[in-house]
Write a protein that holds these residues in place. Structure first.
Motif, PDB file in Angstrom:
ATOM      1  N   LEU A 147     110.167  41.000  33.363  1.00 14.42           N
ATOM      2  CA  LEU A 147     108.931  41.205  34.015  1.00 14.42           C
ATOM      3  C   LEU A 147     109.288  41.301  35.549  1.00 14.42           C
ATOM      4  CD1 LEU A 147     106.764  38.965  31.949  1.00 14.42           C
ATOM      5  CD2 LEU A 147     106.580  41.438  32.034  1.00 14.42           C
ATOM      6  N   ALA A 148     108.616  42.174  36.198  1.00 18.40           N
ATOM      7  CA  ALA A 148     108.940  42.411  37.728  1.00 18.40           C
ATOM      8  C   ALA A 148     107.677  42.688  38.421  1.00 18.40           C
ATOM      9  CB  ALA A 148     109.978  43.720  37.917  1.00 18.40           C
ATOM     10  N   GLY A 149     107.736  42.480  39.648  1.00 16.20           N
ATOM     11  CA  GLY A 149     106.663  42.474  40.575  1.00 16.20           C
ATOM     12  C   GLY A 149     105.822  41.210  40.762  1.00 16.20           C
ATOM     13  N   ARG A 150     104.537  41.210  41.521  1.00 14.45           N
ATOM     14  CA  ARG A 150     104.009  40.089  41.931  1.00 14.45           C
ATOM     15  C   ARG A 150     103.108  39.876  40.547  1.00 14.45           C
ATOM     16  NH1 ARG A 150      99.765  39.295  46.814  1.00 14.45           N
ATOM     17  NH2 ARG A 150      99.464  37.108  46.539  1.00 14.45           N
ATOM     18  N   GLY A 151     103.296  38.641  39.900  1.00 15.42           N
ATOM     19  CA  GLY A 151     102.540  38.151  38.830  1.00 15.42           C
ATOM     20  C   GLY A 151     103.018  38.828  37.288  1.00 15.42           C
ATOM     21  N   GLY A 152     104.269  39.549  37.679  1.00 15.03           N
ATOM     22  CA  GLY A 152     104.944  39.998  36.341  1.00 15.03           C
ATOM     23  C   GLY A 152     104.178  41.121  35.504  1.00 15.03           C
ATOM     24  N   LYS A 153     103.451  41.868  36.430  1.00 16.90           N
ATOM     25  CA  LYS A 153     102.475  42.994  35.867  1.00 16.90           C
ATOM     26  C   LYS A 153     103.418  44.295  35.513  1.00 16.90           C
ATOM     27  CE  LYS A 153      98.740  41.606  38.598  1.00 16.90           C
ATOM     28  NZ  LYS A 153      99.114  40.533  39.639  1.00 16.90           N
ATOM     29  N   HIS A 154     104.673  44.223  35.705  1.00 16.86           N
ATOM     30  CA  HIS A 154     105.417  45.386  35.409  1.00 16.86           C
ATOM     31  C   HIS A 154     106.644  45.110  34.342  1.00 16.86           C
ATOM     32  CE1 HIS A 154     103.753  47.493  38.884  1.00 16.86           C
ATOM     33  NE2 HIS A 154     103.810  46.405  39.483  1.00 16.86           N
ATOM     34  N   LEU A 155     106.587  45.564  32.898  1.00 19.29           N
ATOM     35  CA  LEU A 155     107.424  45.315  32.224  1.00 19.29           C
ATOM     36  C   LEU A 155     108.418  46.419  32.476  1.00 19.29           C
ATOM     37  CD1 LEU A 155     107.072  44.555  28.228  1.00 19.29           C
ATOM     38  CD2 LEU A 155     108.717  46.039  29.219  1.00 19.29           C
ATOM     39  N   VAL A 156     109.653  46.062  32.616  1.00 19.99           N
ATOM     40  CA  VAL A 156     110.757  46.816  32.827  1.00 19.99           C
ATOM     41  C   VAL A 156     111.899  46.584  31.801  1.00 19.99           C
ATOM     42  CG1 VAL A 156     110.433  47.297  35.233  1.00 19.99           C
ATOM     43  CG2 VAL A 156     111.825  45.216  34.527  1.00 19.99           C
ATOM     44  N   VAL A 157     112.673  47.698  31.490  1.00 16.90           N
ATOM     45  CA  VAL A 157     113.834  47.878  30.581  1.00 16.90           C
ATOM     46  C   VAL A 157     115.159  47.413  31.394  1.00 16.90           C
ATOM     47  CG1 VAL A 157     114.778  48.685  28.983  1.00 16.90           C
ATOM     48  CG2 VAL A 157     112.652  49.480  29.049  1.00 16.90           C
ATOM     49  N   ASP A 158     115.833  46.118  31.072  1.00 13.85           N
ATOM     50  CA  ASP A 158     117.023  46.093  31.887  1.00 13.85           C
ATOM     51  C   ASP A 158     118.373  46.715  31.269  1.00 13.85           C
ATOM     52  OD1 ASP A 158     115.989  44.387  33.914  1.00 13.85           O
ATOM     53  OD2 ASP A 158     116.110  42.565  32.252  1.00 13.85           O
ATOM     54  N   GLU A 159     118.301  46.718  29.607  1.00 17.12           N
ATOM     55  CA  GLU A 159     119.478  47.288  28.914  1.00 17.12           C
ATOM     56  C   GLU A 159     118.733  47.861  27.724  1.00 17.12           C
ATOM     57  OE1 GLU A 159     123.021  45.154  26.592  1.00 17.12           O
ATOM     58  OE2 GLU A 159     122.532  44.259  28.434  1.00 17.12           O
ATOM     59  N   PHE A 160     119.687  48.863  27.268  1.00 17.61           N
ATOM     60  CA  PHE A 160     119.308  49.716  26.101  1.00 17.61           C
ATOM     61  C   PHE A 160     120.511  50.065  25.656  1.00 17.61           C
ATOM     62  CE2 PHE A 160     118.592  53.305  23.263  1.00 17.61           C
ATOM     63  CZ  PHE A 160     117.300  52.854  22.496  1.00 17.61           C
ATOM     64  N   ASP A 161     120.931  49.727  24.071  1.00 17.02           N
ATOM     65  CA  ASP A 161     121.924  50.066  23.477  1.00 17.02           C
ATOM     66  C   ASP A 161     123.389  49.889  23.899  1.00 17.02           C
ATOM     67  OD1 ASP A 161     122.840  50.619  20.854  1.00 17.02           O
ATOM     68  OD2 ASP A 161     122.630  52.633  21.192  1.00 17.02           O
ATOM     69  N   GLY A 162     123.433  48.837  24.769  1.00 15.37           N
ATOM     70  CA  GLY A 162     124.723  48.512  25.485  1.00 15.37           C
ATOM     71  C   GLY A 162     124.822  49.306  26.824  1.00 15.37           C
ATOM     72  N   LYS A 163     123.921  49.872  27.078  1.00 20.99           N
ATOM     73  CA  LYS A 163     123.914  50.395  28.573  1.00 20.99           C
ATOM     74  C   LYS A 163     122.918  49.848  29.512  1.00 20.99           C
ATOM     75  CE  LYS A 163     126.738  53.515  27.247  1.00 20.99           C
ATOM     76  NZ  LYS A 163     128.462  53.593  27.755  1.00 20.99           N
ATOM     77  N   THR A 164     123.401  49.363  30.731  1.00 15.18           N
ATOM     78  CA  THR A 164     122.475  48.905  31.829  1.00 15.18           C
ATOM     79  C   THR A 164     121.734  49.686  32.404  1.00 15.18           C
ATOM     80  OG1 THR A 164     124.048  46.948  31.923  1.00 15.18           O
ATOM     81  CG2 THR A 164     122.517  47.279  33.793  1.00 15.18           C
ATOM     82  N   LEU A 165     120.417  49.642  32.407  1.00 12.57           N
ATOM     83  CA  LEU A 165     119.411  50.670  33.059  1.00 12.57           C
ATOM     84  C   LEU A 165     118.940  49.856  34.364  1.00 12.57           C
ATOM     85  CD1 LEU A 165     117.198  51.714  30.090  1.00 12.57           C
ATOM     86  CD2 LEU A 165     119.283  52.710  31.049  1.00 12.57           C
TER      87      LEU A 165
END
Length: 251
Positions: A147-165
């Motif tokens: 979760l990113a941003g103030r208050g965790g209002k943004h769900l973000v994808v850090d990694e997918f299928d072994g690849k760092t995003l």
């Protein structure tokens, strides 16, 4: 160019990602602000009845002993949801509709069957006494979220299928996917693109402020239901009931 790469690049551009500075940036973002969650006692009591099997009689009887602070519960449930984000296998797989749309496996064909036992998982067959064996073949992708941003209002994808995003902007990743040499260099295979495209579609439907708010209310109502049941089973409640009956007898 593979069609999945092209479609994924377009979908990532539409999503636009999220960035808080030049280092903390992600190509995929979903708004999950808890704008619609209502944890006031009246609403939570209704949900405890409709979603968690309590009766209004149980709630009314236990209410004097049930403490409820919406602000404290909000913080507690929000933390619970954040901690469970990467433990939910449902966030790593897809629905039958998505499987059909993107040509991914879902149901085993032909089906396998075995006799039902007390130990085996229960997937009922059409014939009594038999169950389906491992009826689903859908993929379970490796994915990590934060979760990113103030208050965790943004769900973000850090990694997918072994690849760092994390670290990619949406524009940079989309541009790379459209370049054959760059795509090969970073290991973004056609299979990877197919899977991420399918899951992006799935996540866009699942990760919304409305759905996240509903989940918060559901978990809060579960907490309330547990508190009611604990009160009804407590010695303090039994003592109050006994005292009330005694006062009636002596009135």
């Amino acid at each position: 160019m593979n069609i999945f790469r092209k479609l994924l690049a377009e979908a990532i551009s539409r999503n636009a990602g999220y960035s808080s500075n030049r280092h903390d940036r992600w190509p995929l973002e979903f708004p999950v602000g808890l704008y619609y969650a209502d944890l006031d006692r009246d609403n939570i009591e209704q949900l405890a009845v409709s979603e968690h099997g309590l009766t209004m009689q149980q709630i009314e009887t236990a209410r004097p002993l049930v403490k409820w602070n919406p602000e404290y519960v909000w913080t507690d449930v929000q933390g619970q949801m954040a901690e469970g984000l990467n433990d939910n296998d449902g966030n790593r797989t897809y629905s039958p509709k998505t499987a059909v749309r993107y040509g991914l496996p879902h149901d085993r064909f032909p089906q396998r069957y075995k006799r039902r036992t007390n130990e085996c998982a229960y997937y009922p067959a059409k014939k009594e006494g038999w169950v389906r064996e491992s009826p689903y073949t859908c993929k379970m992708y490796r994915a990590e979220f934060s979760l990113a941003g103030r208050g965790g209002k943004h769900l973000v994808v850090d990694e997918f299928d072994g690849k760092t995003l994390r670290g990619w902007s949406a524009d940079d990743l989309a541009e790379t996917l459209l370049n054959n040499e760059e795509c090969h260099y970073h290991g973004f295979t056609n299979q990877f693109c197919q899977g991420l495209l399918a899951m992006l579609d799935e996540w866009t439907q699942c990760f919304t402020s409305r759905i996240t708010s509903n989940e918060m209310e559901f978990l809060a109502a579960d907490q309330y239901a547990q508190r009611v049941l604990e009160v009804l089973a407590s010695e303090e409640f039994a003592s109050r009931q006994f005292a009330a009956r005694s006062s009636l007898c002596t009135a």
